[in-house]
Design a protein around this motif. Structure first.
Motif, PDB file in Angstrom:
ATOM      1  N   SER A 120      -4.600  92.283  26.415  1.00 21.90           N
ATOM      2  CA  SER A 120      -4.734  91.842  25.023  1.00 21.90           C
ATOM      3  C   SER A 120      -4.442  90.356  24.884  1.00 21.90           C
ATOM      4  O   SER A 120      -4.816  89.724  23.895  1.00 21.90           O
ATOM      5  CB  SER A 120      -3.801  92.654  24.117  1.00 21.90           C
ATOM      6  N   GLU A 121      -3.784  89.779  25.897  1.00 17.93           N
ATOM      7  CA  GLU A 121      -3.453  88.359  25.836  1.00 17.93           C
ATOM      8  C   GLU A 121      -4.677  87.458  25.953  1.00 17.93           C
ATOM      9  O   GLU A 121      -4.599  86.261  25.660  1.00 17.93           O
ATOM     10  CB  GLU A 121      -2.436  87.998  26.912  1.00 17.93           C
ATOM     11  N   TYR A 123      -7.057  87.361  24.040  1.00 15.92           N
ATOM     12  CA  TYR A 123      -7.404  86.928  22.690  1.00 15.92           C
ATOM     13  C   TYR A 123      -6.566  85.725  22.256  1.00 15.92           C
ATOM     14  O   TYR A 123      -6.926  85.020  21.312  1.00 15.92           O
ATOM     15  CB  TYR A 123      -7.215  88.085  21.704  1.00 15.92           C
ATOM     16  N   PHE A 131      -8.602  92.166  16.681  1.00 14.09           N
ATOM     17  CA  PHE A 131      -9.267  91.576  17.841  1.00 14.09           C
ATOM     18  C   PHE A 131     -10.428  92.464  18.271  1.00 14.09           C
ATOM     19  O   PHE A 131     -10.228  93.601  18.703  1.00 14.09           O
ATOM     20  CB  PHE A 131      -8.280  91.404  18.980  1.00 14.09           C
ATOM     21  N   SER A 151      -3.300  84.800  30.885  1.00 19.35           N
ATOM     22  CA  SER A 151      -4.420  85.113  30.004  1.00 19.35           C
ATOM     23  C   SER A 151      -5.711  84.511  30.528  1.00 19.35           C
ATOM     24  O   SER A 151      -6.769  85.154  30.549  1.00 19.35           O
ATOM     25  CB  SER A 151      -4.121  84.584  28.594  1.00 19.35           C
ATOM     26  N   PHE A 178      -3.012  97.214  24.827  1.00 21.53           N
ATOM     27  CA  PHE A 178      -2.205  96.646  23.755  1.00 21.53           C
ATOM     28  C   PHE A 178      -0.831  97.296  23.765  1.00 21.53           C
ATOM     29  O   PHE A 178      -0.625  98.382  23.245  1.00 21.53           O
ATOM     30  CB  PHE A 178      -2.882  96.856  22.391  1.00 21.53           C
ATOM     31  N   ARG A 219       3.560  93.438  17.090  1.00 18.28           N
ATOM     32  CA  ARG A 219       2.738  94.083  18.106  1.00 18.28           C
ATOM     33  C   ARG A 219       2.424  95.520  17.705  1.00 18.28           C
ATOM     34  O   ARG A 219       3.251  96.191  17.058  1.00 18.28           O
ATOM     35  CB  ARG A 219       3.459  94.093  19.466  1.00 18.28           C
ATOM     36  N   ASN A 248     -10.914  97.893  23.984  1.00 16.83           N
ATOM     37  CA  ASN A 248      -9.491  97.801  23.639  1.00 16.83           C
ATOM     38  C   ASN A 248      -8.871  99.182  23.700  1.00 16.83           C
ATOM     39  O   ASN A 248      -9.447 100.145  23.189  1.00 16.83           O
ATOM     40  CB  ASN A 248      -9.305  97.258  22.219  1.00 16.83           C
ATOM     41  N   THR A 304       0.525  87.735  16.129  1.00 16.19           N
ATOM     42  CA  THR A 304       0.135  89.151  16.020  1.00 16.19           C
ATOM     43  C   THR A 304      -0.901  89.497  17.079  1.00 16.19           C
ATOM     44  O   THR A 304      -1.648  88.627  17.549  1.00 16.19           O
ATOM     45  CB  THR A 304      -0.467  89.474  14.636  1.00 16.19           C
ATOM     46  N   ARG A 305      -0.926  90.774  17.449  1.00 16.23           N
ATOM     47  CA  ARG A 305      -1.992  91.310  18.307  1.00 16.23           C
ATOM     48  C   ARG A 305      -2.381  92.659  17.733  1.00 16.23           C
ATOM     49  O   ARG A 305      -1.654  93.643  17.904  1.00 16.23           O
ATOM     50  CB  ARG A 305      -1.498  91.494  19.743  1.00 16.23           C
TER      51      ARG A 305
END
Length: 420
Positions: A120-121, A123, A131, A151, A178, A219, A248, A304-305
């Protein structure tokens, strides 16, 4: 048709859990390599499990042979420790990109399917509310912020895999985790790369919980069994729906989201419900620190993710059970209410603090004796641990802690409190 699955980095958090579920739910054969085998001990004697203790950067012939031999390749070995991103970025690049690139090249040559763990990093500091795998921009910080090398390495390999798919027909699925959490996440006696394990380690060692930049980062957390079930569906690949897809894997906002500060507060509150740890938890303070103080000058973070999971409904179709997940209208998605998330966190705590820790429980199973008419808290804790370890195995070959009614009485008390 039975599959042969190659998992490189099989002793890791995802690899070990995935192995359990494959052996429990499928007829597939597993071939795995890693430096250690402590998390896969339960699998080692299984007739469909074949393990080689080796190094990704050394045992090239073994890897090449087994890529040719197997149907599906999962190169899960990677450094995923933020402090290493800052302090030893070249080590991250050499393993996460260079070593894994060789695996991808072999898969292309032998025309094998690859299921690659992105992150997820990738992004980065994307400003989208959610995302999206196809549309979101992948935005990283300045070169001086070396934390982005992880990343960047993952993103570059994503792009290479995609290009091999377009130009040379590589069959791949890229998945982006995630914030997975659960048993075997990290070594709680040492702390770990993930915040949940680091906090649990700090509590068990009587150390304060440090919130980097106030712990305002938010998160979306996803339990490991849910995550691995998605991977099983991707490996299965019914009707080829996961072919050449980026997916994802995570839980939807807002049901699974928490700030790092909220997570710290939840953990301290959870520990306070275990008599043997209540006094310890009361002594722990939540303190603030800066990212530079904690990680060094090369660190930077995203606020945020939040995953878009629209795409994963189609090829993955995560089904639910009554305790963990539930159907949402006509869509196959995951909902973790706050009370269920509390229970999931407690499940991780029970596994980490009671089953795995040698810090306070080493040898305490002997604390129970017929002469003790009033067991100490330590003896009660040991009894609870024994009940967990002796309770029936669940479908993933883990002791079914939640199914052990007496041992999980604290769970129910805590659940009731959450409900009210």
């Amino acid at each position: 048709m039975s599959k042969k699955v190659l998992i490189i980095g099989i002793n890791g958090f995802i690899g070990s859990t995935l192995s359990d579920m494959i052996l429990a739910k499928t007829d597939w054969e597993i071939y795995g390599m890693d430096l250690y085998s402590d998390k896969i001990n339960a699998c080692l004697q299984h007739p469909r499990f074949h393990f080689f203790e080796g190094d990704l950067t050394i045992h090239h012939d073994w890897i090449k042979y087994h890529i040719k031999k197997c149907d599906v390749i999962l190169p899960l070995a990677a450094i995923a420790t933020p402090s290493t991103y800052v302090n030893d970025p070249l080590k991250v690049f050499k393993l996460d990109f260079e070593a894994n690139l060789e695996i991808i090249k072999h898969a292309v040559n032998f025309k094998k399917r690859v299921i690659f763990p992105s992150t997820s990093e990738v992004y980065g500091m994307c400003q989208d509310e959610f995302f999206d795998e196809e549309q979101s921009h992948l935005i990283l910080g300045p070169i001086s912020k070396q934390r982005w090398i992880y990343s960047c390495s993952k993103q570059l390999l994503d792009r290479v895999i995609y290009a091999y798919g377009i130009h040379e027909g590589l069959n791949y699925t890229i998945f982006r985790p995630f914030n997975f959490y659960g048993p075997r996440l990290d070594d709680i006696n040492k702390g770990g790369s993930r915040v949940l394990t680091q906090f649990i380690s700090n509590i068990l060692h009587g150390k304060n919980l440090e919130l980097v930049d106030g712990g305002e980062q938010r998160r979306c957390f996803c339990y490991i069994d849910d995550s691995v079930e998605a991977l099983i569906r991707i490996i299965e690949n019914k009707d080829d729906k996961a072919n050449q897809q980026i997916i994802n894997i995570g839980n939807p906002y807002p049901d699974s989201e928490a700030s790092i500060r909220e997570l710290a507060e939840k953990l301290l509150r959870a520990f306070s419900h275990f008599p043997s740890y209540a006094d310890l938890a009361k002594k722990i303070n939540i303190i603030h620190t800066t990212s530079e103080q904690y990680y060094g000058k090369g660190y930077q973070d995203m606020t945020t993710r939040r995953p878009s999971i629209k795409k994963s409904r189609i090829p993955v179709r995560l089904e639910t059970d009554g305790n963990i997940r539930r159907w949402i209208s006509q869509n196959t998605t995951i909902l973790l209410s706050e009370s269920i998330m509390h229970i999931r966190i407690l499940h991780a705590i029970v596994w980490s603090a009671l089953s795995l820790s040698t810090l306070q429980l080493s040898g305490c199973a002997n604390a129970i004796s017929p002469q003790n008419t009033a067991p100490t808290h330590e003896a009660q804790c040991a009894a609870m641990r024994t009940q967990i370890l002796q309770s029936p195995l669940n479908e993933n070959n883990h002791p079914s802690a939640i199914a052990s009614r007496d041992a999980m009485e604290t769970y129910q008390q805590y659940h009731d409190e959450c409900e009210t």
